[in-house]
Motif scaffolding. Structure first.
Motif, PDB file in Angstrom:
ATOM      1  N   LEU A 191       0.823  -1.203   0.000  1.00 50.15           N
ATOM      2  CA  LEU A 191       0.000   0.000   0.000  1.00 50.15           C
ATOM      3  C   LEU A 191       0.864   1.262   0.000  1.00 50.15           C
ATOM      4  N   ALA A 192       1.922   1.256   0.802  1.00 50.83           N
ATOM      5  CA  ALA A 192       2.808   2.422   0.850  1.00 50.83           C
ATOM      6  C   ALA A 192       3.480   2.642  -0.502  1.00 50.83           C
ATOM      7  N   ASP A 193       3.912   1.560  -1.147  1.00 51.39           N
ATOM      8  CA  ASP A 193       4.559   1.677  -2.453  1.00 51.39           C
ATOM      9  C   ASP A 193       3.606   2.232  -3.506  1.00 51.39           C
ATOM     10  N   LEU A 194       2.307   1.954  -3.369  1.00 47.68           N
ATOM     11  CA  LEU A 194       1.319   2.444  -4.323  1.00 47.68           C
ATOM     12  C   LEU A 194       0.953   3.906  -4.089  1.00 47.68           C
ATOM     13  N   GLY A 195       1.332   4.438  -2.929  1.00 49.24           N
ATOM     14  CA  GLY A 195       1.064   5.843  -2.654  1.00 49.24           C
ATOM     15  C   GLY A 195       0.022   6.103  -1.592  1.00 49.24           C
ATOM     16  N   VAL A 196      -0.419   5.061  -0.886  1.00 49.56           N
ATOM     17  CA  VAL A 196      -1.356   5.262   0.215  1.00 49.56           C
ATOM     18  C   VAL A 196      -0.638   6.002   1.343  1.00 49.56           C
ATOM     19  N   ARG A 197      -1.256   7.037   1.861  1.00 46.20           N
ATOM     20  CA  ARG A 197      -0.626   7.843   2.908  1.00 46.20           C
ATOM     21  C   ARG A 197      -1.297   7.665   4.267  1.00 46.20           C
ATOM     22  N   ARG A 198      -2.587   7.324   4.270  1.00 51.53           N
ATOM     23  CA  ARG A 198      -3.317   7.115   5.527  1.00 51.53           C
ATOM     24  C   ARG A 198      -3.757   5.660   5.592  1.00 51.53           C
ATOM     25  N   TYR A 199      -3.344   4.987   6.668  1.00 51.06           N
ATOM     26  CA  TYR A 199      -3.647   3.560   6.809  1.00 51.06           C
ATOM     27  C   TYR A 199      -4.005   3.276   8.261  1.00 51.06           C
ATOM     28  N   LYS A 227       4.287  -5.060  19.248  1.00 48.08           N
ATOM     29  CA  LYS A 227       4.846  -3.712  19.166  1.00 48.08           C
ATOM     30  C   LYS A 227       5.742  -3.537  17.955  1.00 48.08           C
ATOM     31  N   ASP A 228       6.555  -4.550  17.616  1.00 54.21           N
ATOM     32  CA  ASP A 228       7.494  -4.400  16.508  1.00 54.21           C
ATOM     33  C   ASP A 228       6.754  -4.252  15.174  1.00 54.21           C
ATOM     34  N   VAL A 229       5.718  -5.050  14.987  1.00 50.54           N
ATOM     35  CA  VAL A 229       4.956  -4.969  13.737  1.00 50.54           C
ATOM     36  C   VAL A 229       4.230  -3.631  13.651  1.00 50.54           C
ATOM     37  N   ARG A 230       3.646  -3.202  14.751  1.00 49.16           N
ATOM     38  CA  ARG A 230       2.949  -1.919  14.756  1.00 49.16           C
ATOM     39  C   ARG A 230       3.911  -0.775  14.448  1.00 49.16           C
ATOM     40  N   SER A 231       5.093  -0.825  15.030  1.00 48.70           N
ATOM     41  CA  SER A 231       6.080   0.237  14.784  1.00 48.70           C
ATOM     42  C   SER A 231       6.542   0.233  13.334  1.00 48.70           C
ATOM     43  N   ALA A 232       6.738  -0.967  12.781  1.00 44.22           N
ATOM     44  CA  ALA A 232       7.164  -1.063  11.379  1.00 44.22           C
ATOM     45  C   ALA A 232       6.101  -0.501  10.446  1.00 44.22           C
ATOM     46  N   LEU A 233       4.840  -0.793  10.724  1.00 42.66           N
ATOM     47  CA  LEU A 233       3.754  -0.262   9.901  1.00 42.66           C
ATOM     48  C   LEU A 233       3.667   1.258  10.035  1.00 42.66           C
ATOM     49  N   ALA A 234       3.813   1.744  11.244  1.00 38.82           N
ATOM     50  CA  ALA A 234       3.727   3.189  11.468  1.00 38.82           C
ATOM     51  C   ALA A 234       4.801   3.939  10.689  1.00 38.82           C
ATOM     52  N   ALA A 235       5.964   3.307  10.514  1.00 40.96           N
ATOM     53  CA  ALA A 235       7.062   3.958   9.797  1.00 40.96           C
ATOM     54  C   ALA A 235       6.808   4.039   8.295  1.00 40.96           C
ATOM     55  N   MET A 236       5.843   3.284   7.803  1.00 42.81           N
ATOM     56  CA  MET A 236       5.583   3.243   6.357  1.00 42.81           C
ATOM     57  C   MET A 236       4.669   4.361   5.878  1.00 42.81           C
ATOM     58  N   PHE A 237       3.892   4.957   6.796  1.00 50.71           N
ATOM     59  CA  PHE A 237       2.835   5.872   6.385  1.00 50.71           C
ATOM     60  C   PHE A 237       2.931   7.192   7.134  1.00 50.71           C
ATOM     61  N   PRO A 238       2.682   8.310   6.453  1.00 49.29           N
ATOM     62  CA  PRO A 238       2.630   9.594   7.162  1.00 49.29           C
ATOM     63  C   PRO A 238       1.552   9.634   8.235  1.00 49.29           C
ATOM     64  N   ALA A 239       0.464   8.897   8.010  1.00 51.61           N
ATOM     65  CA  ALA A 239      -0.623   8.832   9.004  1.00 51.61           C
ATOM     66  C   ALA A 239      -1.001   7.375   9.191  1.00 51.61           C
TER      67      ALA A 239
END
Length: 245
Positions: A191-199, A227-239
């Motif tokens: 999703l991040a690679d496709l340009g999704v910004r809010r997830y 926690k690790d998965v949540r943090s990794a996901l949070a780093a992928m998206f501006p929101a």
């Protein structure tokens, strides 16, 4: 006095509504809104919380004219109208209903799973915000929707939303029996690679769930997927948000 129905022969169909929430502060970001639940959905996701809205019955449970009359009375008290479901893009009357809501001065939000990308593309110029469910990697959709080939319309719907320029959020309901932690990370990267910004990842909520087995195995997921998965996901998206049950 009831609002006027759409004139016969106008080429428009009357929306088949299955429910109405007169006030919400959580379904349309930043706005106070009413939610119109549209009847019918072609998919059968086990975690669905509105399984009673999946069938399309002969008669509409709530007359759209009555909802429209209600919306006229609420002008100035709420900001927007959200069309949810069921699956609103399944209904051929969606475009006409959105136009009528806009004529009253409302902002329009749309919750969709992306079952009908052609109709979604038709109404996107009329809406102000979209909440698009992305259930899994598109190759794994059948596992969740129980409908063969359902990943293809979902993929096309995401592309339509991305190309439209409309404000939107993608969100995934997460249950370890349906999407593992590694798969969730792969989905986030895609999703991040496709340009999704809010997830948003919505942790499975058992209350009202259509599938009793998912319910039984999903009672203690507040800390999943860790926690690790949540943090990794949070780093992928501006929101990014984790929404707890």
């Amino acid at each position: 006095m009831h609002a006027a129905r759409i004139a016969p022969g106008s080429g428009a169909r009357t929306l088949k509504a299955g429910g109405l929430v007169p006030f919400t502060a959580t379904d349309f970001p930043g706005l106070l809104a009413a939610v119109v639940f549209v009847q019918g959905c072609p998919w059968r996701c086990g975690y669905c919380h509105n399984p009673h809205l999946q069938p399309r019955t002969a008669d509409s449970p709530i007359d759209w004219a009555d909802i429209l009359a209600f919306l006229k009375r609420r002008v100035g008290l709420i900001d927007g109208v959200v069309f949810s479901g069921g699956e609103p893009t399944m209904d051929p009357g969606l475009g006409a209903a959105i136009r009528q809501a806009r004529e009253l001065g409302y902002k329009v939000g749309l919750h969709t799973g992306g079952t009908h990308p052609r109709r979604l593309a038709q109404v996107l110029p009329l809406v102000d915000w979209v909440g698009l469910d992305i259930k899994a990697g598109f190759e794994h959709y059948d596992r969740i929707t129980q409908v063969a080939g359902s990943g293809a319309p979902a993929r096309a719907s995401l592309r339509a939303v991305l190309d439209s320029g409309v404000d939107f959020e993608c969100r995934t309901t997460a249950h370890p029996d349906l999407i593992g932690a590694d798969e969730l990370l792969d989905l986030g990267r895609m999703l991040a690679d496709l340009g999704v910004r809010r997830y948003a990842v919505q942790i499975f909520r058992p209350q009202g769930c259509a599938d009793a087995d998912l319910n039984a195995r999903g009672q203690s997921l507040r800390d999943w997927p860790g926690k690790d998965v949540r943090s990794a996901l949070a780093a992928m998206f501006p929101a990014f948000q984790i929404r707890l049950p």
